[in-house]
Scaffold this motif. Structure first.
Motif, PDB file in Angstrom:
ATOM      1  N   ALA A  99      10.637 -31.089  -6.809  1.00 42.37           N
ATOM      2  CA  ALA A  99      11.086 -31.015  -5.418  1.00 42.37           C
ATOM      3  C   ALA A  99      10.848 -32.329  -4.688  1.00 42.37           C
ATOM      4  O   ALA A  99      11.694 -32.786  -3.908  1.00 42.37           O
ATOM      5  CB  ALA A  99      10.367 -29.870  -4.707  1.00 42.37           C
ATOM      6  N   ALA A 100       9.705 -32.948  -4.947  1.00 37.95           N
ATOM      7  CA  ALA A 100       9.372 -34.200  -4.267  1.00 37.95           C
ATOM      8  C   ALA A 100      10.355 -35.306  -4.645  1.00 37.95           C
ATOM      9  O   ALA A 100      10.795 -36.091  -3.789  1.00 37.95           O
ATOM     10  CB  ALA A 100       7.942 -34.617  -4.616  1.00 37.95           C
TER      11      ALA A 100
ATOM     12  N   SER B   1       9.680 -25.112  -0.968  1.00 33.85           N
ATOM     13  CA  SER B   1       8.958 -26.314  -1.359  1.00 33.85           C
ATOM     14  C   SER B   1       8.416 -27.032  -0.126  1.00 33.85           C
ATOM     15  O   SER B   1       9.102 -27.167   0.887  1.00 33.85           O
ATOM     16  CB  SER B   1       9.888 -27.252  -2.122  1.00 33.85           C
ATOM     17  N   LYS B   2       7.218 -27.561  -0.245  1.00 27.27           N
ATOM     18  CA  LYS B   2       6.635 -28.319   0.869  1.00 27.27           C
ATOM     19  C   LYS B   2       7.306 -29.681   1.017  1.00 27.27           C
ATOM     20  O   LYS B   2       7.207 -30.323   2.071  1.00 27.27           O
ATOM     21  CB  LYS B   2       5.137 -28.490   0.662  1.00 27.27           C
ATOM     22  N   SER B   3       7.985 -30.128  -0.046  1.00 29.31           N
ATOM     23  CA  SER B   3       8.641 -31.440  -0.011  1.00 29.31           C
ATOM     24  C   SER B   3       9.978 -31.418   0.713  1.00 29.31           C
ATOM     25  O   SER B   3      10.464 -32.460   1.154  1.00 29.31           O
ATOM     26  CB  SER B   3       8.855 -31.955  -1.442  1.00 29.31           C
TER      27      SER B   3
ATOM     28  N   SER C  54       8.421 -23.904 -10.213  1.00 27.38           N
ATOM     29  CA  SER C  54       7.600 -24.170  -9.012  1.00 27.38           C
ATOM     30  C   SER C  54       6.831 -25.491  -9.128  1.00 27.38           C
ATOM     31  O   SER C  54       5.825 -25.691  -8.440  1.00 27.38           O
ATOM     32  CB  SER C  54       6.623 -23.021  -8.750  1.00 27.38           C
ATOM     33  N   ASN C  55       7.307 -26.393  -9.972  1.00 23.29           N
ATOM     34  CA  ASN C  55       6.688 -27.708 -10.130  1.00 23.29           C
ATOM     35  C   ASN C  55       7.082 -28.577  -8.938  1.00 23.29           C
ATOM     36  O   ASN C  55       8.244 -28.977  -8.805  1.00 23.29           O
ATOM     37  CB  ASN C  55       7.137 -28.349 -11.444  1.00 23.29           C
ATOM     38  N   GLU C  56       6.114 -28.878  -8.091  1.00 27.24           N
ATOM     39  CA  GLU C  56       6.399 -29.611  -6.859  1.00 27.24           C
ATOM     40  C   GLU C  56       6.881 -31.038  -7.126  1.00 27.24           C
ATOM     41  O   GLU C  56       7.543 -31.639  -6.271  1.00 27.24           O
ATOM     42  CB  GLU C  56       5.156 -29.633  -5.966  1.00 27.24           C
ATOM     43  N   GLN C  57       6.590 -31.567  -8.305  1.00 26.10           N
ATOM     44  CA  GLN C  57       7.084 -32.901  -8.652  1.00 26.10           C
ATOM     45  C   GLN C  57       8.603 -32.967  -8.599  1.00 26.10           C
ATOM     46  O   GLN C  57       9.181 -33.953  -8.142  1.00 26.10           O
ATOM     47  CB  GLN C  57       6.614 -33.290 -10.060  1.00 26.10           C
TER      48      GLN C  57
ATOM     49  N   TYR D 275      12.728 -26.882 -10.281  1.00 22.33           N
ATOM     50  CA  TYR D 275      11.744 -26.360  -9.323  1.00 22.33           C
ATOM     51  C   TYR D 275      11.852 -24.842  -9.195  1.00 22.33           C
ATOM     52  O   TYR D 275      10.841 -24.131  -9.161  1.00 22.33           O
ATOM     53  CB  TYR D 275      11.942 -27.003  -7.948  1.00 22.33           C
TER      54      TYR D 275
END
Length: 308
Positions: free
Chosen positions: A125-126, A183-185, A120-123, A116
């Motif tokens: 982080a999620a 991260s939003k996650s 910056s791949n949110e996958q 991440y």
């Protein structure tokens, strides 16, 4: 924002800048790193409650493992109490997966967090957040914050201080959270809840009979006890505990573990000396990186014996 503990944020930022500018060396390394993060996306979630064997407490949320170098006594009908064969792993210990799963979860979260940070791949982080919630927080799957049943010896005890070395992988989580900042996650609420778990585990580590015994062990077990207490204490904001541990446990260990020529007699005496010497040095490196954050300098430490 979660602070970095074992990783150098300035070095990371410089590396990331070089990667973004297309530097070949950094691009090659980040490609490998992202491949590992992609693999981690396919793993887990891990949990202590998935095991078949129920711990002596009757609660599958309790971590359990069996001493790896202990084997059935062939002269006893039930093989108990087990006998030690240092360096020889009893294959039946592999049936218990908590040790394997804790390590895999920690390393996957680290790989996902690095992925991440550079992409910056949110996958990434999620999935890291999912692994963290499942292992530490979700009521149905969370691990109780203790290691009361680590490395038990059949016929002798349900758990020993030596099992605590199995949670050394948890030091990767605080730095993973630092990498995942933004991260939003990974919300502030998630980080707060994880700090609560770490605070509870640190409390157990420093006050329980088993935890205190591990702190008195002289070899690599003592080293990794200190690594965990110092790292976790810094993560939860207890700098006083980190400094006290370094001053009362870590510094006195140096002249015990290291001879004047730099060798490690306690590790060299084992049946797998190279494994233990290199592993113990890794722990000392981690301590040296952490110590300045608690106001202690291990890099330039000189033992009283050497100074005399």
């Amino acid at each position: 924002m979660t602070p970095f503990l074992l990783l150098d944020p300035s070095a990371l930022a410089s590396y990331k800048t070089a990667y973004q500018k297309g530097s070949a060396a950094e691009a090659k390394q980040v490609k490998t790193l992202l491949s590992k993060a992609d693999q981690a996306l396919q793993h887990g979630p891990y949990t202590v409650t998935s095991k078949q064997r129920v711990p002596p407490s009757g609660d599958k949320h309790d971590y359990i493992s069996q001493a790896p170098y202990w084997w059935p006594d062939p002269s006893k009908p039930d093989g108990k109490p087990y006998l030690q064969k240092d360096g020889l792993v009893n294959p039946e210990t592999k049936a218990l997966k908590d040790d394997e799963n804790l390590a895999a979860m920690s390393h996957d979260v680290k790989d996902l967090a690095l992925g991440y940070y550079f992409s910056s791949n949110e996958q990434y982080a999620a999935h890291a957040a999912k692994l963290l919630r499942t292992w530490f927080l979700d009521p149905a799957t969370r691990m109780n914050p203790n290691l009361n049943f680590g490395q038990g010896i059949p016929g002798t005890n349900d758990g020993r201080s030596f099992g605590i070395i199995e949670s050394r992988h948890l030091v990767y989580i605080p730095d993973a959270l630092a990498l995942l900042s933004g991260s939003k996650s990974v919300s502030p609420a998630l980080v707060k809840d994880l700090k609560v778990w770490y605070a509870q585990y640190t409390q157990w580590l420093t006050t329980s009979k088993i935890g205190q015994e591990e702190g008195q062990n002289k070899n690599n077990h003592g080293t990794f006890h200190d690594v965990q207490v110092v790292d976790f204490a810094l993560f939860i904001g207890n700098k006083d505990l980190a400094r006290k541990t370094l001053e009362t446990h870590t510094l006195p260990r140096l002249p015990v573990q290291f001879a004047a020529d730099g060798s490690q007699p306690l590790e060299l005496a084992r049946t797998r000396p190279w494994n233990y010497v290199s592993m113990n040095l890794q722990g000392w490196l981690q301590l040296a990186v952490l110590a300045p954050q608690a106001g202690v300098d291990l890099w330039h430490y000189t033992s009283p014996r050497a100074a005399a």
